[in-house]
Design a protein around this motif. Structure first.
Motif, PDB file in Angstrom:
ATOM      1  N   LYS A  16     -47.625  12.452   5.381  1.00 11.71           N
ATOM      2  CA  LYS A  16     -47.153  13.785   4.125  1.00 11.71           C
ATOM      3  C   LYS A  16     -47.539  13.878   3.819  1.00 11.71           C
ATOM      4  CE  LYS A  16     -52.233  15.790   3.541  1.00 11.71           C
ATOM      5  NZ  LYS A  16     -52.799  15.433   2.627  1.00 11.71           N
ATOM      6  N   TYR A  17     -46.335  14.220   3.489  1.00 15.61           N
ATOM      7  CA  TYR A  17     -45.004  14.343   2.626  1.00 15.61           C
ATOM      8  C   TYR A  17     -44.926  14.099   1.829  1.00 15.61           C
ATOM      9  CZ  TYR A  17     -40.880  17.110   0.981  1.00 15.61           C
ATOM     10  OH  TYR A  17     -40.458  17.785   0.311  1.00 15.61           O
ATOM     11  N   SER A  18     -44.390  12.806   1.884  1.00 12.48           N
ATOM     12  CA  SER A  18     -44.217  11.448   1.289  1.00 12.48           C
ATOM     13  C   SER A  18     -45.112  11.224   0.302  1.00 12.48           C
ATOM     14  CB  SER A  18     -43.734  10.257   1.833  1.00 12.48           C
ATOM     15  OG  SER A  18     -43.149   8.957   1.107  1.00 12.48           O
ATOM     16  N   GLU A  19     -46.541  11.170   0.652  1.00  9.34           N
ATOM     17  CA  GLU A  19     -47.931  11.517   0.313  1.00  9.34           C
ATOM     18  C   GLU A  19     -47.370  12.027  -0.969  1.00  9.34           C
ATOM     19  OE1 GLU A  19     -51.405   9.601   1.129  1.00  9.34           O
ATOM     20  OE2 GLU A  19     -51.982  11.981   1.161  1.00  9.34           O
ATOM     21  N   GLN A  20     -47.805  13.705  -0.602  1.00 13.35           N
ATOM     22  CA  GLN A  20     -47.548  14.365  -1.547  1.00 13.35           C
ATOM     23  C   GLN A  20     -46.713  14.636  -3.429  1.00 13.35           C
ATOM     24  OE1 GLN A  20     -47.041  18.555   0.354  1.00 13.35           O
ATOM     25  NE2 GLN A  20     -46.432  19.511  -1.266  1.00 13.35           N
ATOM     26  N   LEU A  21     -44.930  14.177  -2.843  1.00 11.61           N
ATOM     27  CA  LEU A  21     -44.131  13.732  -3.380  1.00 11.61           C
ATOM     28  C   LEU A  21     -44.687  12.443  -4.383  1.00 11.61           C
ATOM     29  CD1 LEU A  21     -40.706  14.871  -1.648  1.00 11.61           C
ATOM     30  CD2 LEU A  21     -42.658  16.543  -2.831  1.00 11.61           C
ATOM     31  N   MET A  22     -45.076  11.132  -3.434  1.00 12.56           N
ATOM     32  CA  MET A  22     -45.000  10.052  -4.760  1.00 12.56           C
ATOM     33  C   MET A  22     -46.237  10.735  -5.326  1.00 12.56           C
ATOM     34  SD  MET A  22     -43.040   8.446  -3.473  1.00 12.56           S
ATOM     35  CE  MET A  22     -44.030   6.537  -4.454  1.00 12.56           C
ATOM     36  N   VAL A  23     -47.140  11.438  -5.878  1.00 14.68           N
ATOM     37  CA  VAL A  23     -48.206  11.805  -6.598  1.00 14.68           C
ATOM     38  C   VAL A  23     -47.783  12.730  -7.572  1.00 14.68           C
ATOM     39  CG1 VAL A  23     -50.205  13.741  -6.545  1.00 14.68           C
ATOM     40  CG2 VAL A  23     -50.227  11.329  -4.927  1.00 14.68           C
ATOM     41  N   LYS A  24     -47.019  13.691  -6.405  1.00 18.64           N
ATOM     42  CA  LYS A  24     -46.515  15.306  -7.610  1.00 18.64           C
ATOM     43  C   LYS A  24     -45.509  13.897  -8.639  1.00 18.64           C
ATOM     44  CE  LYS A  24     -42.847  18.523  -8.158  1.00 18.64           C
ATOM     45  NZ  LYS A  24     -42.293  19.495  -7.393  1.00 18.64           N
ATOM     46  N   HIS A  25     -44.840  13.240  -8.638  1.00 16.48           N
ATOM     47  CA  HIS A  25     -43.917  12.594  -9.521  1.00 16.48           C
ATOM     48  C   HIS A  25     -44.688  11.092  -9.861  1.00 16.48           C
ATOM     49  CE1 HIS A  25     -40.040  14.988  -8.012  1.00 16.48           C
ATOM     50  NE2 HIS A  25     -40.853  14.984  -7.519  1.00 16.48           N
ATOM     51  N   ALA A  26     -45.672  10.295 -10.049  1.00 17.01           N
ATOM     52  CA  ALA A  26     -46.110   9.432 -10.577  1.00 17.01           C
ATOM     53  C   ALA A  26     -46.923   9.634 -11.618  1.00 17.01           C
ATOM     54  CB  ALA A  26     -47.238   8.559  -9.346  1.00 17.01           C
ATOM     55  N   ASP A  27     -46.544   9.114 -12.879  1.00 20.41           N
ATOM     56  CA  ASP A  27     -47.222   9.214 -13.882  1.00 20.41           C
ATOM     57  C   ASP A  27     -48.382   8.313 -14.008  1.00 20.41           C
ATOM     58  OD1 ASP A  27     -45.044  10.254 -15.838  1.00 20.41           O
ATOM     59  OD2 ASP A  27     -44.194   8.340 -15.249  1.00 20.41           O
ATOM     60  N   LEU A  28     -48.751   7.634 -12.837  1.00 24.62           N
ATOM     61  CA  LEU A  28     -50.453   6.791 -12.549  1.00 24.62           C
ATOM     62  C   LEU A  28     -50.468   6.588 -11.235  1.00 24.62           C
ATOM     63  CD1 LEU A  28     -53.323   6.689 -14.197  1.00 24.62           C
ATOM     64  CD2 LEU A  28     -51.893   4.307 -14.554  1.00 24.62           C
ATOM     65  N   LEU A  29     -52.290   6.978 -10.786  1.00 23.43           N
ATOM     66  CA  LEU A  29     -52.199   6.119  -9.658  1.00 23.43           C
ATOM     67  C   LEU A  29     -53.663   5.807  -9.880  1.00 23.43           C
ATOM     68  CD1 LEU A  29     -51.506   9.912  -8.512  1.00 23.43           C
ATOM     69  CD2 LEU A  29     -50.779   8.790  -6.814  1.00 23.43           C
ATOM     70  N   ILE A  30     -52.945   4.102  -8.854  1.00 19.67           N
ATOM     71  CA  ILE A  30     -54.056   3.383  -9.688  1.00 19.67           C
ATOM     72  C   ILE A  30     -54.970   3.031  -8.325  1.00 19.67           C
ATOM     73  CG2 ILE A  30     -54.294   1.220 -10.020  1.00 19.67           C
ATOM     74  CD1 ILE A  30     -52.314   0.592 -11.584  1.00 19.67           C
ATOM     75  N   CYS A  31     -55.630   3.797  -7.595  1.00 21.41           N
ATOM     76  CA  CYS A  31     -56.242   3.816  -6.559  1.00 21.41           C
ATOM     77  C   CYS A  31     -56.956   2.861  -6.013  1.00 21.41           C
ATOM     78  CB  CYS A  31     -56.788   5.129  -6.459  1.00 21.41           C
ATOM     79  SG  CYS A  31     -55.801   6.917  -6.706  1.00 21.41           S
ATOM     80  N   ASP A  32     -57.634   1.444  -4.969  1.00 19.68           N
ATOM     81  CA  ASP A  32     -57.898   1.043  -4.853  1.00 19.68           C
ATOM     82  C   ASP A  32     -59.012   1.221  -3.827  1.00 19.68           C
ATOM     83  OD1 ASP A  32     -57.938   1.076  -2.245  1.00 19.68           O
ATOM     84  OD2 ASP A  32     -56.436  -0.247  -1.792  1.00 19.68           O
ATOM     85  N   SER A  33     -59.572   2.584  -3.794  1.00 24.57           N
ATOM     86  CA  SER A  33     -60.978   2.784  -3.523  1.00 24.57           C
ATOM     87  C   SER A  33     -61.401   4.742  -4.366  1.00 24.57           C
ATOM     88  CB  SER A  33     -60.724   3.254  -2.033  1.00 24.57           C
ATOM     89  OG  SER A  33     -61.589   3.882  -1.355  1.00 24.57           O
ATOM     90  N   LYS A  34     -62.493   4.660  -4.649  1.00 20.40           N
ATOM     91  CA  LYS A  34     -63.046   5.644  -5.237  1.00 20.40           C
ATOM     92  C   LYS A  34     -62.386   6.584  -4.023  1.00 20.40           C
ATOM     93  CE  LYS A  34     -66.267   2.894  -8.453  1.00 20.40           C
ATOM     94  NZ  LYS A  34     -67.471   3.445  -8.807  1.00 20.40           N
ATOM     95  N   ASN A  35     -63.364   6.980  -3.073  1.00 22.15           N
ATOM     96  CA  ASN A  35     -63.085   7.580  -2.138  1.00 22.15           C
ATOM     97  C   ASN A  35     -61.296   8.312  -1.397  1.00 22.15           C
ATOM     98  OD1 ASN A  35     -65.391   8.690  -0.255  1.00 22.15           O
ATOM     99  ND2 ASN A  35     -65.608   6.509  -1.055  1.00 22.15           N
ATOM    100  N   ILE A  36     -60.380   7.338  -2.221  1.00 23.77           N
ATOM    101  CA  ILE A  36     -59.297   7.810  -2.058  1.00 23.77           C
ATOM    102  C   ILE A  36     -59.036   8.173  -3.235  1.00 23.77           C
ATOM    103  CG2 ILE A  36     -56.615   6.822  -2.018  1.00 23.77           C
ATOM    104  CD1 ILE A  36     -57.773   6.476   0.313  1.00 23.77           C
ATOM    105  N   GLU A  37     -59.160   8.259  -4.180  1.00 21.52           N
ATOM    106  CA  GLU A  37     -59.086   8.558  -5.955  1.00 21.52           C
ATOM    107  C   GLU A  37     -59.824  10.327  -5.946  1.00 21.52           C
ATOM    108  OE1 GLU A  37     -59.843   7.825 -10.850  1.00 21.52           O
ATOM    109  OE2 GLU A  37     -61.238   7.791  -9.345  1.00 21.52           O
TER     110      GLU A  37
END
Length: 412
Positions: free
Chosen positions: A170-191
């Motif tokens: 969960k912490y790793s996900e948070q930091l990946m989101v923080k530093h990403a220039d773009l998140l490509i989600c393969d699910s609208k629910n995940i987005e």
């Protein structure tokens, strides 16, 4: 001099091992993909995605570079992509984290040695390296590059992980989101989840689905390979329900087995899955499914044409995944199996809409649906099947997914 080698039984073209040889295609948009086990694909979802992304490439202005988990330093070409091996020590669960970091560093160093590469894109599949991504993102931005991330599903919810490991994910996900220039989600629910749970970072997101196809298996209904498999497993065409997936608690095998045992169905329930003796013993202790001859654990099937044929010939398919995004096995089932019975969660409804039937984890829900499904007419089943195939063709075909990715990569 280039020469032919074989990887995963696929011939590829070996490249020289020079670390500083110039890239002769720097006029192209350079895209570095990290996080799959590599191509040619012989593994799972991300591997198949990268295989299809490169195989069906239509935009020649893009050059893909793909990392592969390998024991040597071999470099080679496959599907027009430059591939390179990353040797990772066997350090248990941390191996995937080490691999992602090492591969991403290799890609960054590659660009540092070639200043003629402008505005590279680094696409990291999954959120395993959050605690380390801040420094790497700075290096990427110093190159004029961008960091893209596919957040995958809710890895931190998986029951197989201990509480400390789930906190790490969960912490790793948070930091990946923080530093990403773009998140490509393969699910609208995940987005929607990313935009809501991490709104403090105002993440930039886009939705590009995973892909599948509706091509029929090359095997015929009377192919000896299929008939021999049926004879060995005690199954007959259209006389079994099917599930294909990892044998883990969050895929709800317990609910599916328990409910099937409650049903009045005369059909069998064929379970194609990897072995997990501890979980299997636990389920047998609770459900005593070995007393029900309809429940058949039939092992794994690695032959893709045989597996597709087994899907096609199933009476119905169960899908119990609840922690991922767009799940590849669901798309494959919709593309192959006539009747699909899905766990009623947002991820699954988003994909199938009205092209499937739905059940919950409430007592008796799936058993009732199984009994109802057994009474459906051929016309009713065909109607559902046609809708499922149309869903795949219109929204989840690999040609559409590849076009969507190419548009995104060229935009940047």
């Amino acid at each position: 001099m280039s020469n032919q080698i074989t990887i995963n039984d696929v011939p590829v073209t070996a490249l020289p091992a020079h670390k500083t040889n110039p890239d002769y295609h720097t006029d192209k948009q350079q895209v570095f993909i990290v996080g799959s086990k590599g191509i040619p694909a012989a593994y799972g979802g991300f591997e198949t995605f990268v295989e299809m992304l490169t195989r069906f490439q239509t935009d020649d202005s893009i050059r893909y570079h793909v990392s592969r988990l390998g024991k040597d330093t071999q470099r080679y070409m496959h599907n027009g992509a430059k591939c390179f091996n990353v040797n990772v020590p066997d350090i248990g669960p941390a191996k995937a984290i080490y691999y992602d970091i090492a591969a991403l560093k290799r890609c960054i160093d590659y660009c540092k040695a070639r200043p003629q590469i402008k505005h590279p894109i680094f696409y990291v599949l999954a959120c395993r390296i959050g605690p380390f991504i801040g420094h790497l993102a700075k290096e990427i931005h110093a190159l004029g590059g961008k960091l893209y991330v596919n957040p995958d599903g809710h890895e931190w919810k998986r029951a197989k992980w201990s509480a400390p490991v789930r906190r790490y994910w969960k912490y790793s996900e948070q930091l990946m989101v923080k530093h990403a220039d773009l998140l490509i989600c393969d699910s609208k629910n995940i987005e929607a989840y990313i935009r809501t749970d991490y709104r403090q970072y105002t993440p930039k997101t886009t939705f590009i689905a995973y892909g599948a196809d509706t091509k029929r298996s090359k095997l015929t209904d009377d192919d000896p390979q299929l008939l021999d498999w049926y004879a060995e497993k005690g199954l007959k065409s259209k006389e079994y329900y099917l599930v294909v997936g990892r044998f883990v608690p969050e895929n709800n095998f317990e609910t599916m087995i328990k409910e099937f045992m409650k049903s009045k169905s005369k059909k069998n329930f064929a379970i194609i899955t990897t072995s997990n003796d501890e979980f299997l013993k636990k389920l047998e202790g609770k459900l005593h499914f070995k007393d029900d001859s309809r429940i058949k654990f039939v092992g794994t099937v690695y032959d893709t044409e045989l597996l597709k044929k087994i899907r096609e010939q199933a009476y119905g398919y169960f899908h119990g995944h609840e922690v991922g995004g767009t799940n590849p096995s669901l798309l494959e089932a919709l593309g192959s199996t006539d009747l699909n019975l899905l766990l009623n969660v947002g991820f699954n409804r988003e994909v199938a809409e009205d092209a499937a039937l739905y059940w919950t984890k409430e007592d008796g829900s799936l058993a009732t649906l199984i009994d109802k499904s057994d009474t459906l007419s051929k016309t009713e089943i065909i109607t559902i099947s046609v809708k499922a195939k149309e869903r795949i063709q219109d929204f989840y075909s690999w040609s559409k997914i590849v076009r969507d990715y190419e548009t995104q990569f060229v935009l940047d």
